[in-house]
Scaffold this motif. Structure first.
Motif, PDB file in Angstrom:
ATOM      1  N   LEU A 253       0.945  -1.355  -0.106  1.00  0.00           N
ATOM      2  CA  LEU A 253       0.091   0.027   0.022  1.00  0.00           C
ATOM      3  C   LEU A 253       0.911   1.305   0.043  1.00  0.00           C
ATOM      4  O   LEU A 253       0.688   2.296  -0.497  1.00  0.00           O
ATOM      5  CB  LEU A 253      -0.883   0.104   1.294  1.00  0.00           C
ATOM      6  N   THR A 254       1.880   1.225   0.739  1.00  0.00           N
ATOM      7  CA  THR A 254       2.734   2.601   0.888  1.00  0.00           C
ATOM      8  C   THR A 254       3.453   2.870  -0.234  1.00  0.00           C
ATOM      9  O   THR A 254       3.394   3.907  -0.917  1.00  0.00           O
ATOM     10  CB  THR A 254       3.902   2.013   1.816  1.00  0.00           C
ATOM     11  N   ASN A 255       3.802   1.730  -1.102  1.00  0.00           N
ATOM     12  CA  ASN A 255       4.853   1.984  -2.282  1.00  0.00           C
ATOM     13  C   ASN A 255       3.839   1.989  -3.509  1.00  0.00           C
ATOM     14  O   ASN A 255       4.339   2.527  -4.374  1.00  0.00           O
ATOM     15  CB  ASN A 255       5.736   0.948  -2.496  1.00  0.00           C
ATOM     16  N   LYS A 256       2.804   1.698  -3.479  1.00  0.00           N
ATOM     17  CA  LYS A 256       2.167   1.753  -4.745  1.00  0.00           C
ATOM     18  C   LYS A 256       0.667   2.374  -4.893  1.00  0.00           C
ATOM     19  O   LYS A 256       0.216   2.851  -5.874  1.00  0.00           O
ATOM     20  CB  LYS A 256       1.629   0.182  -5.234  1.00  0.00           C
ATOM     21  N   HIS A 257       0.009   2.592  -3.660  1.00  0.00           N
ATOM     22  CA  HIS A 257      -1.286   3.201  -3.430  1.00  0.00           C
ATOM     23  C   HIS A 257      -1.296   4.246  -2.375  1.00  0.00           C
ATOM     24  O   HIS A 257      -1.114   3.646  -1.204  1.00  0.00           O
ATOM     25  CB  HIS A 257      -2.349   2.289  -3.572  1.00  0.00           C
ATOM     26  N   TYR A 258      -1.607   5.339  -2.527  1.00  0.00           N
ATOM     27  CA  TYR A 258      -1.815   6.210  -1.369  1.00  0.00           C
ATOM     28  C   TYR A 258      -1.025   6.117  -0.532  1.00  0.00           C
ATOM     29  O   TYR A 258      -1.611   6.188   0.765  1.00  0.00           O
ATOM     30  CB  TYR A 258      -3.484   5.954  -1.009  1.00  0.00           C
ATOM     31  N   PRO A 259       0.131   6.361  -0.696  1.00  0.00           N
ATOM     32  CA  PRO A 259       1.172   6.382   0.726  1.00  0.00           C
ATOM     33  C   PRO A 259       0.789   7.514   1.564  1.00  0.00           C
ATOM     34  O   PRO A 259       0.760   7.178   3.006  1.00  0.00           O
ATOM     35  CB  PRO A 259       2.365   6.512  -0.064  1.00  0.00           C
ATOM     36  N   LYS A 260       0.358   8.651   1.193  1.00  0.00           N
ATOM     37  CA  LYS A 260       0.017   9.659   2.085  1.00  0.00           C
ATOM     38  C   LYS A 260      -1.240   9.500   3.028  1.00  0.00           C
ATOM     39  O   LYS A 260      -1.436  10.110   3.971  1.00  0.00           O
ATOM     40  CB  LYS A 260      -0.167  11.074   1.506  1.00  0.00           C
ATOM     41  N   ARG A 261      -2.205   8.592   2.638  1.00  0.00           N
ATOM     42  CA  ARG A 261      -3.432   8.503   3.197  1.00  0.00           C
ATOM     43  C   ARG A 261      -3.453   7.055   4.045  1.00  0.00           C
ATOM     44  O   ARG A 261      -4.286   6.700   4.764  1.00  0.00           O
ATOM     45  CB  ARG A 261      -4.544   8.417   2.176  1.00  0.00           C
ATOM     46  N   LEU A 262      -2.372   6.099   4.113  1.00  0.00           N
ATOM     47  CA  LEU A 262      -2.082   5.380   4.568  1.00  0.00           C
ATOM     48  C   LEU A 262      -2.316   5.369   6.125  1.00  0.00           C
ATOM     49  O   LEU A 262      -3.141   4.379   6.805  1.00  0.00           O
ATOM     50  CB  LEU A 262      -0.705   4.440   4.503  1.00  0.00           C
ATOM     51  N   PRO A 263      -1.974   6.431   6.847  1.00  0.00           N
ATOM     52  CA  PRO A 263      -2.081   6.489   8.395  1.00  0.00           C
ATOM     53  C   PRO A 263      -3.650   6.753   8.580  1.00  0.00           C
ATOM     54  O   PRO A 263      -4.113   6.581   9.882  1.00  0.00           O
ATOM     55  CB  PRO A 263      -1.441   7.776   8.677  1.00  0.00           C
TER      56      PRO A 263
END
Length: 255
Positions: free
Chosen positions: A189-199
């Motif tokens: 998820l971090t590397n491929k999709h929405y890393p800024k919204r992961l939290p």
């Protein structure tokens, strides 16, 4: 009597030759879901950690593998028709057990519920506490019998898991059902999709279930038992040697 013994011996030798030829010269044709990253996929190194584990197990029996990817429903159907020898990464269901033989389990996967912290979802482990929410699921995935049969839940079906993540961030669903490979899925998820919204994402507790992954071979495959014997034997070897854990560490996955 002697003639009968000769016939039996000849049959035995032919079967032995046939099995040996199949295992050493013909690659075992594996098929996986075309949309199951980070577990496996055509764009992942070594096909992902699940394929790496399966290939390593077969290698212990000097069996080579040939890997293909198809949508899950098609993968099951084409294997029943003989296009592939085995499907990788199946959960156990009674329905599938009518048509497929199952290998020993080679990985245990958690089924979890993901939501946004801002949604403030109230979940107590009872599925009926989820009746007010829109839940994203993936077509033809088996989760748990209780969840799969819970017709009172509002489930929305997509083809690819990333569609559920997109719908979650767009507010079109409240919860998505996902598998958890812990560090692997976090990195994915971090590397491929929405890393800024992961939290913003939270895992709801408790998990829906823990499901074991299997290799499945169609019962109409004449080599079914041989394939499973090679795989199960190889799996025991890589577990004993430590290679199994080495593969998981290489992919940053927890066992």
């Amino acid at each position: 009597m002697k003639q009968s013994l000769k016939v039996l011996l000849l049959i035995s030798l032919l079967l032995t030759f046939s099995h040996s030829s199949f295992s050493s010269n013909q690659p075992i044709k594996l098929v996986g879901d075309s949309a199951w990253e980070p577990f496996y996929g055509p764009n992942l190194p070594e096909g992902g950690f699940v394929m790496a584990l399966v290939a390593a197990a077969f290698a212990e029996s000097d069996s080579k593998v040939k890997i293909a990817y198809e949508p899950w429903s098609r993968a099951l159907l084409s294997t029943l028709k003989g296009s592939h020898d085995a499907v990788v990464g199946a959960y156990f269901t009674e329905e599938r057990a009518n048509q497929f033989h199952y290998s020993e389990a080679f990985y245990t996967n958690e089924i979890i519920l993901l939501s946004l912290k801002s949604k403030k979802v109230k979940y107590n482990g009872n599925l009926k506490s989820l009746t007010a929410y829109r839940i994203g699921i993936v077509q033809d995935n088996a989760y748990t019998p209780q969840f799969d049969n819970a017709d009172y839940l509002h489930k929305e079906v997509v083809v690819h898991p990333i569609q559920n993540i997109q719908k979650l961030f767009l507010g079109r669903i409240d919860i998505l059902v996902e598998t958890k490979a812990i560090k692997a899925i976090t990195l994915y998820l971090t590397n491929k999709h929405y890393p800024k919204r992961l939290p913003e994402i939270q895992i709801l507790q408790p998990p829906l279930s823990q499901n074991e992954l299997h290799l499945i071979v169609a019962k109409n495959n004449p080599h079914a038992q041989l394939i499973l014997t090679h795989f199960n034997r190889g799996l025991k070897k890589i577990l004993k040697s430590g290679q199994y854990k080495q593969i998981l560490r290489r992919f940053l996955v927890s066992s």
